[in-house]
Design a protein around this motif. Structure first.
Motif, PDB file in Angstrom:
ATOM      1  N   SER A   1      -4.318   9.872  -3.492  1.00 14.76           N
ATOM      2  CA  SER A   1      -4.488   9.192  -2.203  1.00 14.76           C
ATOM      3  C   SER A   1      -5.887   8.603  -2.060  1.00 14.76           C
ATOM      4  O   SER A   1      -6.062   7.525  -1.488  1.00 14.76           O
ATOM      5  CB  SER A   1      -4.208  10.170  -1.055  1.00 14.76           C
TER       6      SER A   1
ATOM      7  N   CYS B   1       0.830  -1.212   0.000  1.00 16.16           N
ATOM      8  CA  CYS B   1       0.000   0.000   0.000  1.00 16.16           C
ATOM      9  C   CYS B   1       0.865   1.264   0.000  1.00 16.16           C
ATOM     10  O   CYS B   1       0.555   2.233  -0.694  1.00 16.16           O
ATOM     11  CB  CYS B   1      -0.934  -0.004   1.204  1.00 16.16           C
TER      12      CYS B   1
ATOM     13  N   LEU C   1       2.208   1.904  -3.502  1.00 13.99           N
ATOM     14  CA  LEU C   1       1.231   2.536  -4.391  1.00 13.99           C
ATOM     15  C   LEU C   1       0.999   3.993  -4.019  1.00 13.99           C
ATOM     16  O   LEU C   1       0.786   4.846  -4.887  1.00 13.99           O
ATOM     17  CB  LEU C   1      -0.092   1.772  -4.341  1.00 13.99           C
ATOM     18  N   LEU C   2       1.071   4.280  -2.727  1.00 15.52           N
ATOM     19  CA  LEU C   2       0.764   5.622  -2.255  1.00 15.52           C
ATOM     20  C   LEU C   2       1.913   6.605  -2.471  1.00 15.52           C
ATOM     21  O   LEU C   2       1.689   7.759  -2.849  1.00 15.52           O
ATOM     22  CB  LEU C   2       0.409   5.566  -0.764  1.00 15.52           C
TER      23      LEU C   2
ATOM     24  N   VAL D   1      -5.946   5.363  -4.002  1.00 16.18           N
ATOM     25  CA  VAL D   1      -5.209   4.319  -3.291  1.00 16.18           C
ATOM     26  C   VAL D   1      -6.058   3.754  -2.160  1.00 16.18           C
ATOM     27  O   VAL D   1      -6.044   2.552  -1.892  1.00 16.18           O
ATOM     28  CB  VAL D   1      -3.872   4.860  -2.757  1.00 16.18           C
TER      29      VAL D   1
END
Length: 438
Positions: free
Chosen positions: A182, A165, A168-169, A185
């Motif tokens: 954000s 995570c 990806l962020l 995500v």
């Protein structure tokens, strides 16, 4: 050893006898290289060191890269048998994601004209819309970006999920050079929880290590979308009513239908002639965000729009402008709003509010104005004005409308509410027309 394990070992022994296995081992030691042999769904790798390495073929969704070496043939057979009987699972994260996607496909809505097939196990109005399925499919594919193709699902820990995570962020960059927002995500992380719940039930003995992902700081640090604070007035919406008349009849009618009813863009796009009756329009549970039946009375203004739309498309009330065989694109309604709405009539206590995006979305302005007009016009004359506003907005009114066959108790207040909304709006339209506004 259970029956499935014994049967699988028997099948493997049909492939290789102990003597054949010893000959392969001697050959591997003599040539000083590994020898690979096919054994059903398995690959047996005989190493010069004397170890037996066992792996599944990739098309079965299992990998052998992380398998341990087995010192004896019996150990390798027993481990393989336990995997095949699901005592042990070695499916990959990619395989679980594909399994989740396939489970969604089985729940796609029945008789959707955009699908090449028909699903018969769902009732009308139930199941996933194709647009919702495509959105979830995009999120599931994004999850793949954060995991290795050979990563075993059952061995993934919560810290690895958090790292995915965070990647990806903070780290992932799209080919276009952009980064993921954000809020997107966070949607992907919610999808990841659904994928892990699906995989845990089928492949990991119901052990779901992502169940408490929402409690982790990386999840809490992402700010959630807040309710829209912007609003408009009747003069601003009256200007849009007049300006939109310059567009095509299809665009004009679609926008005016939203102004009159306050429905969301998706409910303009998915409105079918089969839902249109003599006195009312009936949206089914699966058509609405609230998952409740929604009744809209056909007022004279709405009837005029419907009559003008007849004959354009046999299925959809509002079809595409370029291709009338397809329903109207809900994104085009946002663009019509952006191009034709007077920005001076968008109000908010915040700063820098635009008229595009979540801060000033078109359906939000329409819905808020309908609710405001209904309450203000009926506050003095009807004690149940709040219930009337909820009926007009398809909000919960304390009872399940879908359980009733008689909609008379809903239709009457809805007629009063929508007529009150248009009455005050029509007064502003007439004022602008008399002043020469175009």
């Amino acid at each position: 050893m259970n029956f499935e394990q014994a049967r699988f070992q028997l099948e493997l022994k049909k492939k290789f006898t102990d003597r054949e296995l010893m000959n392969l081992l001697d050959k591997a030691i003599k040539e000083n290289k590994s020898i690979t042999k096919s054994a059903g769904k398995l690959r047996l790798v005989i190493k010069p060191s004397g170890s037996i390495y066992i792996a599944f073929y990739r098309e079965y969704g299992r990998v052998g890269d992380l398998f341990k070496d087995f010192k004896t043939y019996a150990e390798a057979l027993d481990h393989a048998a336990r995997i095949m009987s699901r005592d042990i699972t070695n499916v990959t994260v990619y395989y679980v994601i594909e399994s989740y996607i396939n489970s969604l496909m089985k729940r796609l809505r029945k008789k959707d004209e955009s699908l090449p097939f028909v699903i018969d196990n769902l009732a009308d109005g139930e199941g996933y819309r194709v647009s919702s399925f495509k959105t979830e499919l995009g999120r599931a594919k994004t999850i793949k970006l954060a995991f290795d193709e050979c990563q075993v699902f059952g061995k993934v820990k919560i810290r690895e999920i958090v790292s995915a995570c965070e990647y990806l962020l903070y780290e992932y960059v799209k080919p276009t050079g952009d980064v993921l927002s954000s809020s997107y995500v966070k949607q992907v992380m919610e999808c990841l929880k659904r994928v892990w719940a699906h995989g845990a039930m089928l492949y990991n003995d119901d052990i779901d290590c992502a169940a408490n992902l929402h409690k982790h700081p990386v999840f809490k640090d992402i700010k959630s979308n807040k309710p829209c604070k912007v609003y408009t007035d009747n003069k601003g919406m009256a200007k849009l009513w007049i300006r939109i008349a310059k567009k095509t009849p299809m665009q004009k009618n679609a926008v005016r239908f939203m102004i009159l009813t306050g429905v969301r863009p998706i409910n303009v796009s998915n409105l079918r002639w089969s839902s249109v009756g003599d006195k009312m329009i009936k949206y089914y549970e699966g058509d609405m965000k609230s998952k409740n039946i929604f009744i809209i009375p056909i007022t004279p203004e709405i009837r005029e729009i419907l009559e003008e739309q007849r004959g354009v498309n046999p299925v959809y009330v509002f079809s595409g402008v370029r291709n009338t065989n397809l329903p109207m694109n809900k994104r085009s309604l946002d663009k019509l709003f952006k191009d034709n709405f007077d920005n001076k009539h968008i109000y908010s206590q915040g700063k820098g509010i635009g008229k595009k995006g979540s801060a000033g979305a078109f359906p939000t302005l329409c819905r808020k104005l309908v609710k405001t007009n209904v309450i203000e016009q009926l506050r003095e004359c009807r004690p149940d004005y709040e219930r009337v506003s909820k009926i007009c907005m398809n909000h919960s009114v304390g009872d399940s409308i879908s359980k009733h066959y008689d909609f008379s108790d809903v239709l009457e207040p809805a007629i009063v509410g929508f007529n009150a909304h248009f009455k005050v709006l029509y007064e502003e339209i007439k004022k602008l027309e008399n002043s020469g506004y175009k």
